[in-house]
Write an enzyme that holds these catalytic residues in place. Structure first.
Site, mmCIF file in Angstrom:
data_model
loop_
_atom_site.group_PDB
_atom_site.id
_atom_site.type_symbol
_atom_site.label_atom_id
_atom_site.label_comp_id
_atom_site.label_asym_id
_atom_site.label_seq_id
_atom_site.Cartn_x
_atom_site.Cartn_y
_atom_site.Cartn_z
ATOM 1 C CG PHE A 12 -1.487 1.329 1.544
ATOM 2 C CD1 PHE A 12 -2.209 2.163 0.767
ATOM 3 C CD2 PHE A 12 -1.574 1.754 3.059
ATOM 4 C CE1 PHE A 12 -2.763 3.244 1.070
ATOM 5 C CE2 PHE A 12 -2.288 2.886 3.323
ATOM 6 C CZ PHE A 12 -2.775 3.723 2.490
ATOM 7 C CG LEU A 37 5.432 -9.741 -5.871
ATOM 8 C CD1 LEU A 37 4.927 -10.220 -7.169
ATOM 9 C CD2 LEU A 37 4.420 -8.458 -5.533
ATOM 10 C CG ASP A 61 12.303 -13.285 2.249
ATOM 11 O OD1 ASP A 61 12.585 -12.166 2.946
ATOM 12 O OD2 ASP A 61 11.749 -14.402 2.655
ATOM 13 C CD GLU A 86 3.793 -11.017 6.560
ATOM 14 O OE1 GLU A 86 2.458 -10.499 6.844
ATOM 15 O OE2 GLU A 86 4.186 -11.435 5.633
ATOM 16 C CB SER A 87 1.822 -4.133 7.270
ATOM 17 O OG SER A 87 0.704 -4.336 6.553
ATOM 18 C CB THR A 141 4.049 1.568 13.115
ATOM 19 O OG1 THR A 141 2.657 2.039 13.587
ATOM 20 C CG2 THR A 141 4.733 0.717 13.712
ATOM 21 C CG ASP A 142 0.956 5.575 15.538
ATOM 22 O OD1 ASP A 142 0.858 4.330 14.969
ATOM 23 O OD2 ASP A 142 -0.153 6.316 15.401
ATOM 24 C CD GLU A 143 -0.269 -0.505 15.382
ATOM 25 O OE1 GLU A 143 0.033 -1.340 15.921
ATOM 26 O OE2 GLU A 143 -1.390 -0.304 14.324
ATOM 27 C CE1 TYR A 166 3.330 -3.861 11.768
ATOM 28 C CE2 TYR A 166 2.089 -2.648 13.196
ATOM 29 C CZ TYR A 166 3.006 -2.708 11.913
ATOM 30 O OH TYR A 166 3.082 -1.727 11.351
ATOM 31 C CE LYS A 170 7.376 -1.274 11.198
ATOM 32 N NZ LYS A 170 8.012 -1.447 9.917
ATOM 33 N N PRO A 221 -17.813 -5.190 10.701
ATOM 34 C CG PRO A 221 -15.984 -6.631 10.157
ATOM 35 C CD PRO A 221 -17.125 -5.547 9.703
ATOM 36 C CG ASN A 265 -11.952 2.187 15.333
ATOM 37 O OD1 ASN A 265 -10.989 2.987 14.596
ATOM 38 N ND2 ASN A 265 -11.416 1.017 15.929
HETATM 39 P P1 NAD Z 1 1.480 -3.786 3.127
HETATM 40 O O1 NAD Z 1 1.256 -4.957 4.036
HETATM 41 O O2 NAD Z 1 0.472 -3.267 2.362
HETATM 42 O O3 NAD Z 1 2.601 -3.979 2.090
HETATM 43 C C1 NAD Z 1 3.830 -4.785 2.801
HETATM 44 C C2 NAD Z 1 4.697 -5.168 1.574
HETATM 45 O O4 NAD Z 1 5.845 -5.760 2.276
HETATM 46 C C3 NAD Z 1 4.081 -6.113 0.484
HETATM 47 O O5 NAD Z 1 4.247 -5.556 -0.722
HETATM 48 C C4 NAD Z 1 4.718 -7.149 0.760
HETATM 49 O O6 NAD Z 1 4.824 -8.258 -0.482
HETATM 50 C C5 NAD Z 1 6.038 -7.017 0.926
HETATM 51 N N1 NAD Z 1 6.952 -8.062 1.970
HETATM 52 C C6 NAD Z 1 6.579 -8.533 3.046
HETATM 53 N N2 NAD Z 1 7.528 -9.609 3.380
HETATM 54 C C7 NAD Z 1 8.476 -9.247 2.524
HETATM 55 C C8 NAD Z 1 9.705 -9.850 2.544
HETATM 56 N N3 NAD Z 1 10.143 -10.820 3.303
HETATM 57 N N4 NAD Z 1 10.787 -9.477 1.566
HETATM 58 C C9 NAD Z 1 10.127 -8.504 0.587
HETATM 59 N N5 NAD Z 1 9.019 -8.022 0.636
HETATM 60 C C10 NAD Z 1 8.276 -8.251 1.522
HETATM 61 O O7 NAD Z 1 1.854 -2.612 4.444
HETATM 62 P P2 NAD Z 1 1.875 -1.128 4.269
HETATM 63 O O8 NAD Z 1 0.790 -0.835 4.987
HETATM 64 O O9 NAD Z 1 2.182 -0.619 3.025
HETATM 65 O O10 NAD Z 1 2.938 -0.654 5.427
HETATM 66 C C11 NAD Z 1 4.326 -0.292 4.658
HETATM 67 C C12 NAD Z 1 5.293 0.027 6.101
HETATM 68 O O11 NAD Z 1 4.861 1.292 6.484
HETATM 69 C C13 NAD Z 1 5.283 -1.219 7.125
HETATM 70 O O12 NAD Z 1 6.757 -1.348 7.536
HETATM 71 C C14 NAD Z 1 4.336 -0.553 8.265
HETATM 72 O O13 NAD Z 1 4.927 -1.033 9.316
HETATM 73 C C15 NAD Z 1 4.577 0.637 8.001
HETATM 74 N N6 NAD Z 1 3.446 1.640 8.345
HETATM 75 C C16 NAD Z 1 2.355 1.377 7.828
HETATM 76 C C17 NAD Z 1 1.274 2.284 8.282
HETATM 77 C C18 NAD Z 1 -0.185 1.993 7.710
HETATM 78 O O14 NAD Z 1 -1.255 2.742 8.181
HETATM 79 N N7 NAD Z 1 -0.419 1.134 6.739
HETATM 80 C C19 NAD Z 1 1.371 3.225 9.051
HETATM 81 C C20 NAD Z 1 2.611 3.490 9.725
HETATM 82 C C21 NAD Z 1 3.839 2.634 9.239
HETATM 83 O O1 DAU Z 2 -0.889 3.153 13.576
HETATM 84 C C1 DAU Z 2 -0.271 2.709 12.416
HETATM 85 C C2 DAU Z 2 -0.580 1.429 12.176
HETATM 86 O O2 DAU Z 2 -2.081 1.495 11.558
HETATM 87 C C3 DAU Z 2 0.306 0.402 11.217
HETATM 88 O O3 DAU Z 2 1.474 0.497 11.711
HETATM 89 C C4 DAU Z 2 -0.210 -0.840 10.710
HETATM 90 O O4 DAU Z 2 0.480 -1.253 9.919
HETATM 91 C C5 DAU Z 2 -1.580 -0.631 10.201
HETATM 92 O O5 DAU Z 2 -2.271 -1.806 9.917
HETATM 93 C C6 DAU Z 2 -2.371 0.164 11.122
HETATM 94 O O6 DAU Z 2 -2.747 -0.808 12.374
HETATM 95 P P1 DAU Z 2 -4.387 -0.403 13.101
HETATM 96 O O7 DAU Z 2 -4.437 -1.825 13.924
HETATM 97 O O8 DAU Z 2 -4.636 0.778 13.765
HETATM 98 O O9 DAU Z 2 -5.302 -0.618 11.795
HETATM 99 P P2 DAU Z 2 -6.511 -1.474 11.420
HETATM 100 O O10 DAU Z 2 -6.953 -0.856 9.909
HETATM 101 O O11 DAU Z 2 -6.183 -2.886 11.541
HETATM 102 O O12 DAU Z 2 -7.476 -1.071 12.562
HETATM 103 C C7 DAU Z 2 -8.082 0.412 12.815
HETATM 104 C C8 DAU Z 2 -8.714 0.385 13.902
HETATM 105 O O13 DAU Z 2 -10.123 -0.275 13.344
HETATM 106 C C9 DAU Z 2 -8.180 -0.488 15.166
HETATM 107 O O14 DAU Z 2 -8.626 0.156 16.392
HETATM 108 C C10 DAU Z 2 -9.190 -2.060 14.964
HETATM 109 C C11 DAU Z 2 -10.390 -1.382 14.150
HETATM 110 N N1 DAU Z 2 -11.064 -2.427 13.587
HETATM 111 C C12 DAU Z 2 -10.401 -3.110 12.316
HETATM 112 C C13 DAU Z 2 -10.933 -4.094 11.660
HETATM 113 C C14 DAU Z 2 -9.832 -4.562 10.453
HETATM 114 C C15 DAU Z 2 -12.452 -2.927 13.658
HETATM 115 O O15 DAU Z 2 -13.077 -2.523 14.494
HETATM 116 N N2 DAU Z 2 -12.939 -3.884 12.766
HETATM 117 C C16 DAU Z 2 -12.005 -4.138 11.512
HETATM 118 O O16 DAU Z 2 -12.592 -5.390 10.960
#
Ligand code: NAD
Ligand code: DAU
Length: 353
Positions: A12, A37, A61, A86-87, A141-143, A166, A170, A221, A265
């Site tokens: 993403f 992928l 990888d 893995e995110s 991530t802020d998590e 997760y 991180k 949900p 949420n």
């Molecule tokens: P995502 O799950 O959409 O994408 C992860 C990508 O990493 C995928 O394309 C997957 O194929 C690849 N990948 C997984 N394992 C791999 C491996 N062993 N080798 C090579 N590629 C691999 O994740 P995202 O939501 O785009 O998040 C990207 C980064 O940003 C992550 O490090 C996540 O912790 C961080 N982040 C995400 C958010 C969020 O809200 N989504 C917020 C803050 C930080």
């Molecule tokens: O804060 C940054 C993080 O945000 C990133 O590091 C993570 O990669 C990213 O997945 C995201 O984590 P969250 O756990 O906050 O995101 P998620 O979309 O899974 O959930 C957002 C909120 O919504 C959380 O409080 C859980 C709730 N939720 C989520 C799902 C999937 C629901 O209530 N129902 C659902 O089905």
């Protein structure tokens, strides 16, 4: 920043970043996207840059140390932007080992390759000299800070207190990055961003999952009481923050990135339903996520004051644009949900690739 290794660029945020950089930085000579992928990686996200001669895709990888070193040898990168991970928190509760392996060991493999390739005196174990201009950016991530009560914000000096496998993986990766900066003098940065939303987000995450279900009139949900709070940021604003750190950041520093848009949420789900013209009767409260963090809120003053960054999207307008993108791209969601996007790779690179 001329020769970039981007990991996880088919996911993403990574795919949005690659599109953003190639569109906005003509002085970038080369951008190699290393992505395994997994279920979360989708090359369809990168169709807009497919014809750009500066862009190279490598399926592989990050934990494959020989492959990573070979890429450094072949392409002489000056910049690493590490997204691959893995995110998804819910998946980490089911499969914690995979998260430790990918997120911690994968990070170490990249750090080792960067250190060894960028050192100017490789034979001298005490040398802290690196090629000028090189930088390793860890996208975190802020998590890692854990959960907040009803007030206060995470700053860069807040203690790390992760609550899920997760976020623990991180945080472990962040600690390694810090240690390579401290012990070896590697020029590193860490960014810790809040929840992103925008185009190309996999429909296991809150916003695209609820959107997809609502469009099919399926129940939405909501975990527990739905009053958990996240701080939402448009993915393009996150990409701009990453560029600001790469181009103007002080090496060795951590920068928080947040949207200043705290929403529960339930607020998000209701807003989506109203934008789609659907009934709130679709909302279903389901059992809560174990260890569910109650509130995240990020203080980004350092990034704003020192690097002049500010988000450009307001949450309501950004969400409306995101809904419009999903409505205009129903095929993308369908192919992701059905797994058909994996067939794209086989079609493009052959069934044995
Ligand atoms: P995502 O799950 O959409 O994408 C992860 C990508 O990493 C995928 O394309 C997957 O194929 C690849 N990948 C997984 N394992 C791999 C491996 N062993 N080798 C090579 N590629 C691999 O994740 P995202 O939501 O785009 O998040 C990207 C980064 O940003 C992550 O490090 C996540 O912790 C961080 N982040 C995400 C958010 C969020 O809200 N989504 C917020 C803050 C930080
Ligand atoms: O804060 C940054 C993080 O945000 C990133 O590091 C993570 O990669 C990213 O997945 C995201 O984590 P969250 O756990 O906050 O995101 P998620 O979309 O899974 O959930 C957002 C909120 O919504 C959380 O409080 C859980 C709730 N939720 C989520 C799902 C999937 C629901 O209530 N129902 C659902 O089905």
């Amino acid at each position: 920043m001329k020769r970039l290794l981007v990991t996880g660029g088919a996911g993403f945020i990574g795919s949005n970043f690659i599109q953003y950089v190639l569109k906005n930085r003509q002085d970038v000579e080369l951008l190699v996207n290393l992505d395994l992928l997994t279920y979360a990686g989708n090359l369809e996200n990168l169709l807009p840059v497919q014809g750009d001669r500066r862009y190279v895709f490598v399926r592989g990888d990050i934990r494959d140390r020989a492959l990573v070193r070979e890429l450094f040898d072949r392409w002489t990168f000056d910049t690493v932007v590490h997204f691959a991970a893995e995110s998804h928190v819910d998946r980490s509760l089911l499969e914690p080992e995979l998260f430790v392996s990918t997120n911690v060991l994968g990070t170490q493999s990249l750090l080792d390759a960067a250190r060894d390739h960028w050192k100017t005196e490789p034979g001298n174990k005490y040398s802290r000299a690196y090629r000028p201009g090189v930088v390793y950016l860890q996208v975190s991530t802020d998590e890692v800070y854990g959960a907040l009560g009803p007030t206060g914000f995470f700053t860069e000096t807040s203690p790390l207190s992760p609550n899920s496998p997760y976020s623990a993986s991180k945080a472990g990766a962040d600690m390694l990055v810090r240690a390579y900066g401290q012990s070896y003098g590697l020029p590193v940065n860490i960014t810790r961003c809040s929840n992103n939303y925008g185009p190309y987000q996999f429909p296991e995450k809150l916003i695209p999952l609820m959107l997809h279900n609502a469009l099919e009139d399926r129940p939405l949900p909501v975990y527990g009481d739905g009053r958990q709070i996240r701080d939402w940021l448009h993915v393009e604003d996150h990409c701009a923050a990453l560029l600001a750190v790469l181009e103007r950041g002080q090496r060795g520093e951590v920068y928080n990135v947040g949207g200043g848009s705290e929403r529960t949420n339930l607020q998000i789900v209701r807003l989506l339903l109203s934008q789609l013209g659907k009934s709130e009767d679709l909302i279903r409260h389901v059992p809560d996520r174990p260890g569910h963090d109650r509130r995240y809120a990020v203080d980004s003053d350092k990034l704003r004051a020192e690097l002049g960054w500010a988000p450009r999207h307001s949450f309501e307008q950004g969400l409306e644009e995101t809904v419009a993108w999903y409505l205009a791209n129903p095929g993308w969601v369908e192919r992701v949900v059905s797994g058909d996007y994996l067939a794209y790779y086989a079609k493009m690179y052959g069934p044995d690739a």
